[in-house]
Design an enzyme around this catalytic site. Structure first.
Site, PDB file in Angstrom:
ATOM      1  N   CYS A   1       0.838  -1.201   0.000  1.00 32.67           N
ATOM      2  CA  CYS A   1       0.000   0.000   0.000  1.00 32.67           C
ATOM      3  C   CYS A   1       0.875   1.254   0.000  1.00 32.67           C
ATOM      4  O   CYS A   1       1.412   1.636  -1.035  1.00 32.67           O
ATOM      5  CB  CYS A   1      -0.973  -0.039   1.179  1.00 32.67           C
TER       6      CYS A   1
ATOM      7  N   HIS B   1      -3.484  -4.945  -0.030  1.00 28.63           N
ATOM      8  CA  HIS B   1      -3.026  -5.541   1.234  1.00 28.63           C
ATOM      9  C   HIS B   1      -3.197  -7.058   1.137  1.00 28.63           C
ATOM     10  O   HIS B   1      -4.129  -7.627   1.725  1.00 28.63           O
ATOM     11  CB  HIS B   1      -3.845  -5.011   2.411  1.00 28.63           C
TER      12      HIS B   1
ATOM     13  N   GLU C   1      -1.821  -9.314   2.634  1.00 23.35           N
ATOM     14  CA  GLU C   1      -1.730  -9.991   3.931  1.00 23.35           C
ATOM     15  C   GLU C   1      -3.098 -10.320   4.499  1.00 23.35           C
ATOM     16  O   GLU C   1      -3.243 -11.272   5.275  1.00 23.35           O
ATOM     17  CB  GLU C   1      -0.941  -9.138   4.938  1.00 23.35           C
TER      18      GLU C   1
END
Length: 550
Positions: free
Chosen positions: A391, A522, A524
């Site tokens: 990001c 993102h 993750e």
């Protein structure tokens, strides 16, 4: 559910998890672990987090106070425990899985204004409690759950939790004893001076819970070390809980040990018995292998995270978990070196990154530490150290490249310098007229179209993927052609975004670098122990290769 096909539909089961004595005992991990044990038995499970704060969601809370904001596929900004649920249950949840006081009261007030309670005096009971129950049941129905595990945030005795405790008390009256289960997590401190476990706080906590009409069916005792059988029997006697329904949850090195530890003691079977379910042997082979790799890795690699909130690791919880998942995939342990980005603005970078094999710049907001992150990206680019920018980390990499490779002196983001001569990062057009902060960013799953022949394409093995997002700023499309001519590779875009031609820049990389990748998304948030995020797997793999070369 499991059982005979001609037995007909069975009633939905509800498990309510409360906490006592102190907060931050690990109710989220317990909820996730129980969900994993039930999923391993073949049940369709969902999990709901109740947060008693008046905020509508977690989107505007300080990371130092509340940890990371976890973003769901449908764009909800939620409590970090929703991330635990998704990872342990290996499923996508939605905005309905995080229920707050703010949401409940806002909905009830709006209904009152619309006249839905015409002629009624709107009160906590029944209107607030009915709203809570309705929302829990709606999530269960939408997600076709056979078992719903509900975590009630906060601590029993807090005034904020009372409407939620009353609502879950009513569930047993509504659904029946065999379809509801109350599990209470409580602290049993161990006193080193007297070498004994103290059960009095737990007894008082259960008494408080019984005072609002809830008798726990199962107790889980949280302590620094395993609680012995004789202490558990004492707790059972004084709390009116079956002796076989009191379990120990000691501190463990790896959180993925928790489901195995609880299953070994019989928690899964106790829940089955209390809910009238058949005994099923769970398949926990993945968790067993994951713990084995974490405890006995073939290799160890150190990654630097250059961030703003490094004194609060929970602010980067999903990042840490994604690195752990990638480590398991590579049969390696990933050690994290926290680097305060602000300190890098004047630091000796050779010393700051002396012992690391990869540099990760995470997402974030605000100008503090930005120039330190830019220096970190430059160091990784010039020294050929694997770099992963998430990001803001992508935007930092673009700013650094624009200044030091493309020759755009003073290039910056308008977030940090509104008067920069080269706004290579700028506010998205869709954000220009947005008012307010809560829930107004570009949020949730968005498609990434990946360019064939790129590093990103090799990692994903496909040309289009969905990843989670949470941002207002983007790579300025007016600068993309010039940056590409200077050698920046735009390896993914989101097609069809207004006024962008080729689309919003989703990923950048460098050709003459072993691993230099920036992602506007993102990833993750979608990484799971069973299905680790491809960019993180590739990053850890590259860091291991760099370590071997060094």
């Amino acid at each position: 559910m499991n059982g005979s096909a001609d037995a007909g539909p069975r009633p939905r089961k509800y498990v309510f998890i409360t906490g006592g004595v102190v907060s931050s005992l690990g109710k989220g991990i317990l909820t996730s672990s129980l969900g994993a044990l039930l999923r391993a038995r073949g049940y369709r499970v969902t999990a709901i987090k109740i947060d008693p704060y008046v905020n509508v969601d977690a989107g505007t809370m300080r990371p130092y106070e509340h940890g990371e904001v976890f973003v769901t596929a449908d764009g909800a900004e939620t409590d970090l425990d929703i991330g635990h649920y998704e990872r342990f249950l290996d499923m996508d949840l939605s905005r309905g899985n995080n229920l707050t006081t703010g949401q409940v009261y806002l909905s009830v007030i709006q209904k009152e204004r619309r006249g839905e309670y015409l002629s009624q005096t709107v009160q906590v009971i029944p209107h607030i409690t009915d709203e809570i129950k309705e929302r829990i049941r709606k999530v269960a129905e939408e997600q076709k759950a056979e078992i719903v595990v509900v975590e009630v945030g906060g601590t029993v005795g807090d005034i904020e939790s009372l409407p939620f405790l009353e609502a879950i008390r009513q569930f047993r009256f509504d659904e029946g004893e065999g379809n509801t289960l109350y599990l209470h997590l409580t602290l049993v401190p161990y006193l080193e001076t007297s070498e004994e476990f103290k059960t009095k706080p737990t007894q008082h906590s259960v008494a408080t819970l019984r005072g609002v009409g809830i008798q726990p069916d199962i107790l889980v005792l949280r302590s620094a070390r395993p609680v012995p059988e004789e202490v558990r029997r004492k707790v059972a006697l004084f709390t009116n809980v079956r002796p076989g329904h009191v379990f120990s949850s000691p501190t463990v090195e790896h959180l993925y040990e928790v489901p195995l530890l609880l299953e070994e003691q019989g928690l899964g079977r106790a829940v089955e018995r209390a809910l009238g379910l058949e005994a099923v042997i769970p398949n926990l082979s993945f968790w067993q292998e994951a713990v084995r790799v974490l405890k006995h890795p073939e290799r160890t690699v150190k990654i630097a995270i250059a961030g703003k909130y490094v004194k609060m690791p929970d602010a980067y919880l999903s990042l840490l978990e994604a690195l752990r998942h990638a480590g398991i995939k590579n049969r390696a342990r990933v050690e994290v070196k926290w680097v305060d980005a602000e300190s890098l603005e004047a630091a000796d970078l050779d010393e700051a990154f002396r012992d690391v094999s990869g540099i990760l710049v995470p997402g974030g907001f605000g100008v503090r530490g930005i120039e330190g992150k830019v220096r970190a990206a430059q160091y990784a680019r010039e020294r050929k150290i694997p770099y992963l920018g998430i990001c803001l980390g992508l935007q930092i990499a673009v700013i650094e490249f624009a200044r030091n490779v493309a020759g755009l002196k003073g290039a910056n983001s308008t977030e940090f310098d509104p008067h920069t001569p080269h706004p290579v990062i700028d506010l998205m057009p869709e954000q220009l007229e947005v008012e307010g902060l809560g829930g107004t960013m570009r949020l949730g799953d968005w498609p990434m179209r990946i360019k064939p022949g790129t590093l990103l394409h090799r990692l994903y093995g496909k040309e289009e993927v969905l990843e989670r997002h949470r941002h207002r700023y983007e790579v300025n499309p007016l600068y993309v052609d010039g940056l590409e001519r200077a050698g920046l590779v735009v390896s993914a875009t989101t097609p069809g975004m207004r006024g962008r031609g080729a689309g919003l820049v989703e990923a950048i990389e460098l050709k003459d670098h072993p691993f230099f990748l920036g992602l506007q998304s993102h990833p993750e948030f979608k990484s799971r122990p069973m299905r680790p995020s491809p960019p993180f797997v590739g990053f850890v793999e590259a860091a291991l290769a760099y370590q071997e070369r060094a």
